[in-house]
Design a protein around this motif. Sequence first.
Motif, PDB file in Angstrom:
ATOM      1  N   GLY A 194       0.829  -1.189   0.000  1.00 23.36           N
ATOM      2  CA  GLY A 194       0.000   0.000   0.000  1.00 23.36           C
ATOM      3  C   GLY A 194       0.862   1.236   0.000  1.00 23.36           C
ATOM      4  O   GLY A 194       2.092   1.161  -0.097  1.00 23.36           O
ATOM      5  N   PRO A 195       0.234   2.382   0.149  1.00 21.16           N
ATOM      6  CA  PRO A 195       0.940   3.660   0.073  1.00 21.16           C
ATOM      7  C   PRO A 195       1.573   4.059   1.405  1.00 21.16           C
ATOM      8  O   PRO A 195       1.334   5.139   1.930  1.00 21.16           O
ATOM      9  CB  PRO A 195      -0.160   4.623  -0.340  1.00 21.16           C
ATOM     10  N   LEU A 196       2.381   3.169   1.950  1.00 22.44           N
ATOM     11  CA  LEU A 196       2.991   3.431   3.249  1.00 22.44           C
ATOM     12  C   LEU A 196       4.424   3.904   3.087  1.00 22.44           C
ATOM     13  O   LEU A 196       5.179   3.370   2.271  1.00 22.44           O
ATOM     14  CB  LEU A 196       2.981   2.172   4.116  1.00 22.44           C
ATOM     15  N   THR A 230       8.137   5.170   8.419  1.00 21.51           N
ATOM     16  CA  THR A 230       7.113   5.403   9.442  1.00 21.51           C
ATOM     17  C   THR A 230       5.989   4.377   9.406  1.00 21.51           C
ATOM     18  O   THR A 230       5.252   4.247  10.378  1.00 21.51           O
ATOM     19  CB  THR A 230       6.483   6.799   9.267  1.00 21.51           C
ATOM     20  N   ARG A 231       5.842   3.685   8.274  1.00 23.38           N
ATOM     21  CA  ARG A 231       4.745   2.739   8.039  1.00 23.38           C
ATOM     22  C   ARG A 231       3.383   3.433   8.120  1.00 23.38           C
ATOM     23  O   ARG A 231       2.371   2.804   8.371  1.00 23.38           O
ATOM     24  CB  ARG A 231       4.829   1.557   8.999  1.00 23.38           C
ATOM     25  N   GLU A 232       3.378   4.737   7.878  1.00 25.03           N
ATOM     26  CA  GLU A 232       2.132   5.504   7.858  1.00 25.03           C
ATOM     27  C   GLU A 232       1.747   5.798   6.410  1.00 25.03           C
ATOM     28  O   GLU A 232       2.598   5.880   5.525  1.00 25.03           O
ATOM     29  CB  GLU A 232       2.292   6.814   8.633  1.00 25.03           C
ATOM     30  N   VAL A 233       0.452   5.990   6.177  1.00 24.66           N
ATOM     31  CA  VAL A 233      -0.061   6.298   4.850  1.00 24.66           C
ATOM     32  C   VAL A 233       0.473   7.658   4.410  1.00 24.66           C
ATOM     33  O   VAL A 233       0.433   8.622   5.176  1.00 24.66           O
ATOM     34  CB  VAL A 233      -1.607   6.307   4.857  1.00 24.66           C
ATOM     35  N   VAL A 234       0.998   7.731   3.174  1.00 21.58           N
ATOM     36  CA  VAL A 234       1.530   8.986   2.661  1.00 21.58           C
ATOM     37  C   VAL A 234       0.389   9.972   2.390  1.00 21.58           C
ATOM     38  O   VAL A 234      -0.738   9.578   2.133  1.00 21.58           O
ATOM     39  CB  VAL A 234       2.368   8.786   1.377  1.00 21.58           C
ATOM     40  N   ALA A 235       0.717  11.244   2.449  1.00 18.22           N
ATOM     41  CA  ALA A 235      -0.265  12.285   2.178  1.00 18.22           C
ATOM     42  C   ALA A 235      -0.574  12.328   0.688  1.00 18.22           C
ATOM     43  O   ALA A 235       0.246  11.958  -0.140  1.00 18.22           O
ATOM     44  CB  ALA A 235       0.281  13.645   2.637  1.00 18.22           C
ATOM     45  N   GLY A 236      -1.762  12.789   0.375  1.00 19.41           N
ATOM     46  CA  GLY A 236      -2.138  12.966  -1.020  1.00 19.41           C
ATOM     47  C   GLY A 236      -3.280  12.065  -1.427  1.00 19.41           C
ATOM     48  O   GLY A 236      -3.797  11.273  -0.633  1.00 19.41           O
ATOM     49  N   ILE A 272      -5.134   9.667  -4.809  1.00 19.92           N
ATOM     50  CA  ILE A 272      -4.872   8.385  -5.463  1.00 19.92           C
ATOM     51  C   ILE A 272      -3.587   8.394  -6.282  1.00 19.92           C
ATOM     52  O   ILE A 272      -2.859   7.398  -6.301  1.00 19.92           O
ATOM     53  CB  ILE A 272      -6.081   7.933  -6.317  1.00 19.92           C
ATOM     54  N   ALA A 273      -3.258   9.485  -6.952  1.00 21.73           N
ATOM     55  CA  ALA A 273      -2.032   9.521  -7.767  1.00 21.73           C
ATOM     56  C   ALA A 273      -0.790   9.368  -6.891  1.00 21.73           C
ATOM     57  O   ALA A 273       0.107   8.555  -7.196  1.00 21.73           O
ATOM     58  CB  ALA A 273      -1.957  10.805  -8.579  1.00 21.73           C
ATOM     59  N   GLU A 274      -0.719  10.106  -5.805  1.00 21.75           N
ATOM     60  CA  GLU A 274       0.431  10.020  -4.891  1.00 21.75           C
ATOM     61  C   GLU A 274       0.494   8.641  -4.244  1.00 21.75           C
ATOM     62  O   GLU A 274       1.576   8.054  -4.111  1.00 21.75           O
ATOM     63  CB  GLU A 274       0.345  11.098  -3.806  1.00 21.75           C
ATOM     64  N   GLN A 275      -0.654   8.124  -3.854  1.00 22.67           N
ATOM     65  CA  GLN A 275      -0.671   6.807  -3.226  1.00 22.67           C
ATOM     66  C   GLN A 275      -0.278   5.710  -4.209  1.00 22.67           C
ATOM     67  O   GLN A 275       0.409   4.758  -3.846  1.00 22.67           O
ATOM     68  CB  GLN A 275      -2.044   6.528  -2.609  1.00 22.67           C
ATOM     69  N   GLY A 322      -7.525   5.166   5.342  1.00 24.29           N
ATOM     70  CA  GLY A 322      -6.757   6.104   4.542  1.00 24.29           C
ATOM     71  C   GLY A 322      -6.076   5.501   3.328  1.00 24.29           C
ATOM     72  O   GLY A 322      -5.599   6.225   2.458  1.00 24.29           O
ATOM     73  N   VAL A 323      -6.020   4.177   3.253  1.00 25.24           N
ATOM     74  CA  VAL A 323      -5.392   3.509   2.106  1.00 25.24           C
ATOM     75  C   VAL A 323      -6.397   3.486   0.961  1.00 25.24           C
ATOM     76  O   VAL A 323      -7.485   2.947   1.094  1.00 25.24           O
ATOM     77  CB  VAL A 323      -4.931   2.079   2.461  1.00 25.24           C
ATOM     78  N   LEU A 324      -5.993   4.070  -0.170  1.00 25.35           N
ATOM     79  CA  LEU A 324      -6.861   4.137  -1.339  1.00 25.35           C
ATOM     80  C   LEU A 324      -6.550   3.064  -2.372  1.00 25.35           C
ATOM     81  O   LEU A 324      -7.369   2.790  -3.250  1.00 25.35           O
ATOM     82  CB  LEU A 324      -6.747   5.521  -1.998  1.00 25.35           C
ATOM     83  N   VAL A 325      -5.357   2.453  -2.275  1.00 29.13           N
ATOM     84  CA  VAL A 325      -4.933   1.467  -3.264  1.00 29.13           C
ATOM     85  C   VAL A 325      -4.006   0.435  -2.622  1.00 29.13           C
ATOM     86  O   VAL A 325      -3.221   0.771  -1.723  1.00 29.13           O
ATOM     87  CB  VAL A 325      -4.226   2.152  -4.469  1.00 29.13           C
ATOM     88  N   GLU A 326      -4.126  -0.801  -3.074  1.00 31.35           N
ATOM     89  CA  GLU A 326      -3.204  -1.861  -2.687  1.00 31.35           C
ATOM     90  C   GLU A 326      -2.901  -2.669  -3.932  1.00 31.35           C
ATOM     91  O   GLU A 326      -3.790  -2.917  -4.746  1.00 31.35           O
ATOM     92  CB  GLU A 326      -3.817  -2.764  -1.611  1.00 31.35           C
ATOM     93  N   ILE A 327      -1.631  -3.050  -4.095  1.00 39.86           N
ATOM     94  CA  ILE A 327      -1.207  -3.787  -5.287  1.00 39.86           C
ATOM     95  C   ILE A 327      -0.255  -4.901  -4.886  1.00 39.86           C
ATOM     96  O   ILE A 327       0.654  -4.685  -4.084  1.00 39.86           O
ATOM     97  CB  ILE A 327      -0.476  -2.848  -6.298  1.00 39.86           C
TER      98      ILE A 327
END
Length: 134
Positions: A41-43, A47-53, A55-58, A122-127
Motif C-alpha cells: 500500500g501507500p505506506l 514510518t509505516r504511515e499512509v503517505v499524504a495525497g 490516489i495519484a500520490e498513493q 486512509g489507504v486508497l490502493v493496494e497492489i
Amino acid sequence: MPKILIHSSQAPVTGFTDHSKPSPLAQAIRAGDMLYVSGQGPLDPQTREVVAGGIAEQTRQTLGNLKAILQAADAGMAQVVNMRVCLRDTADFPAFNEAFRDFMDGEKVTRTCTGGTPHRKGVLVEIDCVAYLG
C-alpha cells in the motif's frame, strides 16, 4: 524446492495494524523462478504511515514499494507478469490508471483491478504482483 524470503528495508513490512508485533507476512517469497510479492500500500517505508495525497500520490508510493522489493530480489518491473489492484473507490480508476501508466513507463503487465475496502484507514490502493525470474 525451498522458498526464499525476500526483504527490502526500502519498503514497509506490512501485516497487522499493531506495530509492536512482528508481521507474519513476507514482503516477497521466491519459489523457483517465480517471485510472489505481498500486497503493498501507500505506506512510507520508515514510518509505516499512509503517505499524504490522493490516489495519484498513493499509487506512485505503492508502486515504488513494490519496485524496492523487486530490486531486493534482483528483479525489476520488466520481470513482472501479473499485478492485482484493489481500489477503495472505483471512481479513482482514471487517475490511478494515469499514475500507473506514467510509473510503468511503457512496461507491459497483465493486471486485474477491483474495488474493495483495503483494511487500513486512509489507504486508497493496494497492489501485489508476481514476477518471473528465470
